[in-house]
Motif scaffolding. Structure first.
Motif, PDB file in Angstrom:
ATOM      1  N   LEU A   1      38.568  24.564  32.177  1.00  0.00           N
ATOM      2  CA  LEU A   1      39.407  25.506  32.902  1.00  0.00           C
ATOM      3  C   LEU A   1      39.529  25.112  34.366  1.00  0.00           C
ATOM      4  O   LEU A   1      38.560  24.652  34.984  1.00  0.00           O
ATOM      5  N   ILE A   2      40.717  25.313  34.924  1.00  0.00           N
ATOM      6  CA  ILE A   2      41.020  24.998  36.319  1.00  0.00           C
ATOM      7  C   ILE A   2      41.435  26.279  37.024  1.00  0.00           C
ATOM      8  O   ILE A   2      42.275  27.035  36.523  1.00  0.00           O
ATOM      9  N   SER A   3      40.845  26.536  38.199  1.00  0.00           N
ATOM     10  CA  SER A   3      41.264  27.701  38.978  1.00  0.00           C
ATOM     11  C   SER A   3      41.695  27.334  40.390  1.00  0.00           C
ATOM     12  O   SER A   3      42.162  28.184  41.139  1.00  0.00           O
ATOM     13  N   LYS A   4      41.538  26.065  40.783  1.00  0.00           N
ATOM     14  CA  LYS A   4      41.961  25.662  42.130  1.00  0.00           C
ATOM     15  C   LYS A   4      42.289  24.177  42.159  1.00  0.00           C
ATOM     16  O   LYS A   4      41.927  23.424  41.262  1.00  0.00           O
TER      17      LYS A   4
ATOM     18  N   MET B   1      43.333  30.779  41.703  1.00  0.00           N
ATOM     19  CA  MET B   1      44.399  31.323  40.881  1.00  0.00           C
ATOM     20  C   MET B   1      43.924  32.591  40.187  1.00  0.00           C
ATOM     21  O   MET B   1      42.737  32.781  39.943  1.00  0.00           O
ATOM     22  N   TYR B   2      44.867  33.468  39.868  1.00  0.00           N
ATOM     23  CA  TYR B   2      44.517  34.720  39.198  1.00  0.00           C
ATOM     24  C   TYR B   2      43.820  34.455  37.870  1.00  0.00           C
ATOM     25  O   TYR B   2      42.842  35.100  37.517  1.00  0.00           O
ATOM     26  N   ASN B   3      44.352  33.503  37.116  1.00  0.00           N
ATOM     27  CA  ASN B   3      43.793  33.175  35.801  1.00  0.00           C
ATOM     28  C   ASN B   3      43.462  31.695  35.750  1.00  0.00           C
ATOM     29  O   ASN B   3      44.202  30.856  36.276  1.00  0.00           O
ATOM     30  N   LYS B   4      42.351  31.393  35.136  1.00  0.00           N
ATOM     31  CA  LYS B   4      41.980  29.993  34.958  1.00  0.00           C
ATOM     32  C   LYS B   4      42.913  29.359  33.923  1.00  0.00           C
ATOM     33  O   LYS B   4      43.247  29.969  32.909  1.00  0.00           O
TER      34      LYS B   4
ATOM     35  N   MET C   1      52.720  22.797  43.059  1.00  0.00           N
ATOM     36  CA  MET C   1      53.905  23.555  43.414  1.00  0.00           C
ATOM     37  C   MET C   1      54.386  24.419  42.253  1.00  0.00           C
ATOM     38  O   MET C   1      54.866  25.542  42.454  1.00  0.00           O
ATOM     39  N   HIS C   2      54.266  23.922  41.035  1.00  0.00           N
ATOM     40  CA  HIS C   2      54.683  24.711  39.866  1.00  0.00           C
ATOM     41  C   HIS C   2      53.913  26.025  39.799  1.00  0.00           C
ATOM     42  O   HIS C   2      54.524  27.103  39.653  1.00  0.00           O
ATOM     43  N   TYR C   3      52.598  25.962  39.940  1.00  0.00           N
ATOM     44  CA  TYR C   3      51.793  27.178  39.817  1.00  0.00           C
ATOM     45  C   TYR C   3      51.951  28.074  41.049  1.00  0.00           C
ATOM     46  O   TYR C   3      51.871  29.301  40.936  1.00  0.00           O
ATOM     47  N   TYR C   4      52.207  27.460  42.214  1.00  0.00           N
ATOM     48  CA  TYR C   4      52.492  28.278  43.396  1.00  0.00           C
ATOM     49  C   TYR C   4      53.792  29.060  43.207  1.00  0.00           C
ATOM     50  O   TYR C   4      53.858  30.270  43.456  1.00  0.00           O
ATOM     51  N   GLU C   5      54.851  28.370  42.775  1.00  0.00           N
ATOM     52  CA  GLU C   5      56.155  29.014  42.634  1.00  0.00           C
ATOM     53  C   GLU C   5      56.161  30.075  41.549  1.00  0.00           C
ATOM     54  O   GLU C   5      57.013  30.981  41.556  1.00  0.00           O
ATOM     55  N   ASN C   6      55.223  29.987  40.622  1.00  0.00           N
ATOM     56  CA  ASN C   6      55.121  30.987  39.565  1.00  0.00           C
ATOM     57  C   ASN C   6      54.134  32.110  39.906  1.00  0.00           C
ATOM     58  O   ASN C   6      53.784  32.920  39.042  1.00  0.00           O
TER      59      ASN C   6
ATOM     60  N   PHE D   1      48.612  32.345  42.426  1.00  0.00           N
ATOM     61  CA  PHE D   1      47.488  32.348  43.357  1.00  0.00           C
ATOM     62  C   PHE D   1      47.182  33.744  43.884  1.00  0.00           C
ATOM     63  O   PHE D   1      48.065  34.578  44.063  1.00  0.00           O
ATOM     64  N   GLU D   2      45.902  33.982  44.155  1.00  0.00           N
ATOM     65  CA  GLU D   2      45.408  35.281  44.604  1.00  0.00           C
ATOM     66  C   GLU D   2      45.847  35.595  46.030  1.00  0.00           C
ATOM     67  O   GLU D   2      46.086  34.695  46.837  1.00  0.00           O
ATOM     68  N   ASN D   3      45.884  36.912  46.326  1.00  0.00           N
ATOM     69  CA  ASN D   3      46.046  37.402  47.690  1.00  0.00           C
ATOM     70  C   ASN D   3      44.997  38.473  47.954  1.00  0.00           C
ATOM     71  O   ASN D   3      44.482  39.119  47.024  1.00  0.00           O
ATOM     72  N   LEU D   4      44.673  38.682  49.234  1.00  0.00           N
ATOM     73  CA  LEU D   4      43.715  39.713  49.615  1.00  0.00           C
ATOM     74  C   LEU D   4      44.327  41.106  49.462  1.00  0.00           C
ATOM     75  O   LEU D   4      45.546  41.278  49.478  1.00  0.00           O
TER      76      LEU D   4
END
Length: 330
Positions: free
Chosen positions: A28-31, A5-8, A98-103, A106-109
C-alpha cells in the motif's frame, strides 16, 4: 507530522493504471517522495530512481517502493517493491502524483481557531488552517490551506504562508509548477516580518518554523525547510528547499542557502553569503561561495585560541575541538 492520501492505494492499482510492471510485493502507498524526502512512514512511500547508483540507495533504504527503468531490473532485490517502466521514471512518477492530486486524494487539515487573536479585516485566512491563541495577523496577510499557527505568533503585512514551492517538472509534455500537498507549521512565539513567503511541503511534509524564531522582511523560505528554535533570519535571506537549520542560528542580510543543506546549531552566516555546503555547529561563514572564517560562541562572541585553549572572547566559555566537532568544556 505530515499529510498523506485519504486512502492507501495498492501498487497493483498504480501498475495497472499506468502500464508499469509490478516487481515484488504488492504494498500500500499513502505518500510520494524522493529519496531525500523527510517522512515518518517511508514504508508507505513511492519514489523513483534514474540510475544504478540511486537504485542501490533505494535498495538500502526503508522506502517501500520505487519506479525504475526496466533496464535496471537485474539490480532489483527480492525484499523491495518496484514499478518497472520503459519510459523516464521521473516523468512517470510525477504523472502518477499529479493524477492522484487532481482526483482529490490528499488530506487537508480541519479548520480551527483559538482565542484572543487579532486578525486584520484585510487578511485572508483560508479553510484548513489551524490558529492558536493570542496571535496577531496583520493587513493583507494570506494564510493558505494546511497551515498550523501556534500561540502568540505575529505575522506582519503582505506575508504569504503556505503557497506552493517552485518545483518545475515536465508533465505530459508540458512544463508545470507542481502543486504541493504538504503544509506549514509555525510554532509558538514566532515573529514573521512583512512580505515574507513561506512555502508548504511538497509531498506531505510540513515546512516548520520552531519556537521563538524571528524572521525579518522580504525573506523567502522554500518547501520542506525546517528551522530550529530561536533563530534570527534577517532581511532578504533566501532558503532553498529541504534545508535544515539548527537552533540559535543567525542568517545575515541577503544570504542564500542552497537546497538540501544543513546549517548547524549556533552558526552564523554572514551578510550576502552564498552557502553551497552544509555548515557545522558554531561555524562563522562568509563569502560567495561561503567559507569558514571563524568560530562563534552560543552568546555570539568569537571563539579564539588563547594559550592553546579555545575561549569565547565575550563570555569566557571554554571549548574543546574533538574530531572536528566543537564541544563546550565543563
Amino acid at each position: 507530522m505530515e499529510l498523506g492520501m485519504y486512502n492507501k492505494i495498492p501498487l497493483s492499482e498504480i501498475s495497472s493504471r499506468f502500464q508499469a510492471h509490478l516487481l515484488g510485493k504488492d504494498r500500500l502507498i499513502s505518500k510520494f517522495g524522493t529519496l531525500s524526502s523527510i517522512t515518518n512512514v517511508p514504508e508507505l512511500q513511492l519514489s523513483f530512481v534514474l540510475n544504478k547508483k540511486y537504485l542501490e540507495d533505494f535498495n538500502n533504504s526503508s522506502i517501500g517502493a520505487c519506479i525504475v527503468h526496466k533496464s535496471l531490473e537485474e539490480h532489483c532485490t527480492k525484499n523491495k517493491s518496484y514499478l518497472l517502466t520503459s519510459e523516464n521514471p521521473e516523468h512517470l512518477f510525477y504523472t502518477v502524483f499529479m493524477h492522484y492530486y487532481e482526483n482529490g486524494n490528499f488530506e487537508n487539515l480541519n479548520t480551527k481557531q483559538g482565542s484572543n487573536n487579532i486578525i486584520a479585516s484585510s487578511a485572508i485566512i483560508h479553510n484548513s488552517v489551524v490558529i492558536g491563541n493570542e496571535c496577531k495577523i496583520m493587513d493583507n496577510v494570506v494564510v493558505l490551506p494546511n497551515t498550523i499557527i501556534g500561540d502568540r505568533v505575529t505575522i506582519k503585512p503582505n506575508t504569504v504562508i503556505g503557497g506552493d514551492g517552485f518545483q518545475v517538472k515536465n508533465i505530459n509534455g508540458r512544463r508545470k509548477v507542481l502543486p504541493h500537498v504538504g503544509g506549514v507549521r509555525i510554532m509558538d512565539d514566532v515573529e514573521i516580518g512583512s512580505s515574507v513567503c513561506i512555502d508548504k511541503g511538497l509531498f506531505g511534509e510540513f515546512t516548520t518554523i520552531h519556537n521563538e524564531t524571528k524572521i525579518d522582511n522580504l525573506v523567502q523560505i522554500a518547501h520542506s525547510v525546517v528551522i530550529g528554535k530561536a533563530c534570527t533570519i534577517t532581511a532578504g535571506s533566501s532558503i532553498a528547499g529541504t534545508v535544515t537549520i539548527g537552533n540559535n542560528v543567525w542568517l545575515g542580510v541577503n544570504c542564500s542557502i542552497n537546497h538540501l543543506l544543513s546549517i548547524g546549531d549556533f552558526s552564523l552566516i554572514g551578510t550576502g553569503s552564498v552557502v553551497i555546503k552544509s555548515v557545522s555547529p558554531h561555524k562563522k561563514v562568509f563569502g560567495s561561495p561561503a567559507k569558514t572564517i571563524g568560530l562563534i560562541c552560543k552568546c555570539r562572541g568569537d571563539i579564539v585560541s588563547n594559550e592553546n585553549q579555545l575561549v569565547c572572547n565575550k563570555c569566557g566559555t571554554h571549548y574543546l575541538l574533538i574530531e572536528n566537532q566543537l564541544i563546550e568544556s565543563k
